[in-house]
Motif scaffolding. Sequence first.
Motif, short mmCIF file in Angstrom:
data_model
loop_
_atom_site.label_atom_id
_atom_site.label_comp_id
_atom_site.label_asym_id
_atom_site.label_seq_id
_atom_site.Cartn_x
_atom_site.Cartn_y
_atom_site.Cartn_z
N PRO A 151 -29.00 2.41 63.88
CA PRO A 151 -27.96 3.25 63.04
C PRO A 151 -27.04 2.19 62.45
O PRO A 151 -26.64 1.25 63.08
N TYR A 152 -26.58 2.55 61.25
CA TYR A 152 -25.71 1.54 60.68
C TYR A 152 -24.57 1.37 61.42
O TYR A 152 -23.80 0.20 61.27
N VAL A 153 -23.86 2.39 61.90
CA VAL A 153 -22.69 1.94 62.86
C VAL A 153 -22.68 1.18 63.59
O VAL A 153 -21.75 0.38 64.13
N VAL A 154 -24.09 1.35 64.57
CA VAL A 154 -24.18 0.34 65.78
C VAL A 154 -24.35 -0.90 65.17
O VAL A 154 -23.73 -2.04 65.64
N PHE A 155 -25.12 -0.96 63.91
CA PHE A 155 -25.28 -2.43 63.34
C PHE A 155 -23.98 -3.09 62.89
O PHE A 155 -23.94 -4.34 63.12
N MET A 156 -23.18 -2.33 62.35
CA MET A 156 -22.07 -2.74 61.84
C MET A 156 -21.15 -3.17 63.01
O MET A 156 -20.40 -4.21 63.12
N LEU A 157 -20.91 -2.34 63.71
CA LEU A 157 -20.01 -2.69 65.05
C LEU A 157 -20.57 -3.95 65.98
O LEU A 157 -19.57 -4.66 66.26
N THR A 158 -21.92 -4.02 66.00
CA THR A 158 -22.40 -5.35 66.38
C THR A 158 -21.95 -6.46 65.98
O THR A 158 -21.38 -7.44 66.41
N GLY A 159 -22.03 -6.66 64.61
CA GLY A 159 -21.65 -7.88 63.87
C GLY A 159 -20.16 -7.99 63.71
O GLY A 159 -19.84 -9.16 63.98
N ILE A 160 -19.52 -7.12 63.63
CA ILE A 160 -18.14 -7.14 63.91
C ILE A 160 -17.41 -7.70 65.28
O ILE A 160 -16.63 -8.52 65.29
N THR A 161 -18.20 -7.03 66.32
CA THR A 161 -17.67 -7.26 67.59
C THR A 161 -17.82 -8.91 67.96
O THR A 161 -16.73 -9.56 68.40
N PHE A 162 -19.05 -9.55 67.38
CA PHE A 162 -19.48 -10.89 67.56
C PHE A 162 -18.57 -11.62 66.77
O PHE A 162 -18.20 -12.75 67.19
N TRP A 163 -18.49 -11.32 65.50
CA TRP A 163 -17.69 -12.14 64.40
C TRP A 163 -16.44 -12.14 64.80
O TRP A 163 -15.73 -13.22 64.77
N ASN A 164 -15.67 -10.99 65.20
CA ASN A 164 -14.36 -11.01 65.67
C ASN A 164 -13.77 -12.14 66.79
O ASN A 164 -12.86 -12.58 66.78
N PHE A 165 -14.69 -12.48 67.57
CA PHE A 165 -14.44 -13.23 68.61
C PHE A 165 -14.34 -14.78 68.08
O PHE A 165 -13.46 -15.18 68.37
N PHE A 166 -15.41 -14.95 67.20
CA PHE A 166 -15.20 -16.36 66.63
C PHE A 166 -13.94 -16.34 65.72
O PHE A 166 -13.36 -17.28 65.85
N ALA A 167 -13.86 -15.40 64.78
CA ALA A 167 -12.61 -15.52 63.79
C ALA A 167 -11.38 -15.43 64.59
O ALA A 167 -10.45 -16.31 64.21
N ASN A 168 -11.12 -14.76 65.53
CA ASN A 168 -9.81 -14.65 66.17
C ASN A 168 -9.76 -15.85 67.08
O ASN A 168 -8.36 -16.31 67.19
N GLY A 169 -10.79 -16.26 67.56
CA GLY A 169 -10.75 -17.42 68.45
C GLY A 169 -10.25 -18.59 67.60
O GLY A 169 -9.23 -19.40 67.98
N VAL A 170 -10.74 -18.70 66.62
CA VAL A 170 -10.54 -20.07 65.53
C VAL A 170 -8.70 -19.96 65.10
O VAL A 170 -8.31 -20.85 65.17
N MET A 171 -8.43 -18.76 64.53
CA MET A 171 -7.24 -18.54 64.23
C MET A 171 -6.07 -18.74 65.31
O MET A 171 -5.15 -18.92 65.04
N SER A 172 -6.71 -18.22 66.54
CA SER A 172 -5.77 -18.56 67.75
C SER A 172 -5.46 -19.96 68.02
O SER A 172 -4.20 -20.49 68.36
N ALA A 173 -6.57 -20.64 67.74
CA ALA A 173 -6.77 -22.16 68.05
C ALA A 173 -5.87 -22.99 66.90
O ALA A 173 -5.20 -24.11 67.33
N VAL A 174 -5.78 -22.63 65.91
CA VAL A 174 -4.93 -23.32 64.87
C VAL A 174 -3.62 -23.81 65.13
O VAL A 174 -3.11 -24.80 65.32
N GLY A 175 -2.88 -22.57 65.61
CA GLY A 175 -1.36 -23.15 66.20
C GLY A 175 -1.32 -23.36 67.48
O GLY A 175 0.04 -23.40 67.92
N SER A 176 -2.38 -23.51 68.10
CA SER A 176 -2.09 -23.72 69.83
C SER A 176 -1.39 -24.92 70.13
O SER A 176 -0.49 -25.01 70.87
N ILE A 177 -1.38 -26.04 69.18
CA ILE A 177 -0.81 -27.27 69.51
C ILE A 177 0.64 -27.24 68.79
O ILE A 177 1.80 -27.47 69.41
N SER A 178 0.57 -26.99 67.67
CA SER A 178 2.02 -26.93 66.85
C SER A 178 2.92 -25.92 67.44
O SER A 178 4.15 -25.85 67.15
N GLY A 179 2.41 -24.94 67.94
CA GLY A 179 3.22 -23.63 68.51
C GLY A 179 3.59 -23.83 70.07
O GLY A 179 4.68 -22.97 70.56
#
Length: 286
Positions: A90-118
Amino acid sequence: MSKPVRMEESSHESASSPSVSLWKSQWQKRFHQIGLWAELTRNLAVRDVETRYKHSMLGLYWAIINPLVTAAIFGFVFGVIFHASSKPIPYVVFMLTGITFWNFFANGVMSAVGSISGNAALLAKIYFPRIVLPTASVLARFIDFLFSLLVLIVFIFIYHTPIYWTTLWIPVILVLQIFFTLGIGYLVAALNVLYRDVNQLMGLILLVWMYFSPVMYPVTNLKPSLRSILLMNPMGSLLQMERDVIFTGHLQYPIFAWVALAWTVFVFLAGISLFRRIEPLFAEVM
């Protein structure tokens, strides 16, 4: 003749004994330090999550709401307007699977960006390995990911989507994704100390990166040449592997599993190397 030999052996044992004990004490000290840094990383990750949601009305529920809203928007655009298909999933499940795993990567990188300077104030107070900060930032987003993963599991059951025993391989693939995210996190955290526009730049890069990864569309419907290009992208191959082991029971493109492994090792080692090179400059710049 036997007595001198015994004396020689005993003197050799007495000479080697201090070196062995010194070697053991050094390793015990290193393991103790590693344990302290690991505990510090865990505490900083938990503090990051608590600070993020402390004065929020919904708290950790935002970790659930964000992927749901994103999946609803993209599901409407790609599923309803553009009639994207991901059968038999089902496309909803397909979409949510991709977003769930992608968001971990994207949010992790964006949190790390300011981890030293902040955290300039914290760095000025006590000494600890600076690499702990981006590591803790990525692990904090992993905690968010676990909550959003529960939402994905609920949707899989709601839509009666069959899953396979190969889903047990997800932790292994997640380890690859964590190390890949850490490698990128170390790179951007160090560079952001020298060039503060890295934060804005990474936002744009991740936006483009997401569209060049199979987050919202299946690669099975694409031409082989285009599919190969997209799966050479490490996040593309990791996302495809995660979907495959859950919904198909096998890797559809196993060669790209090795590509993902090679990228992960290279990026992680490159991230650590660059971070250590720039680390001596932190005090001067900040």
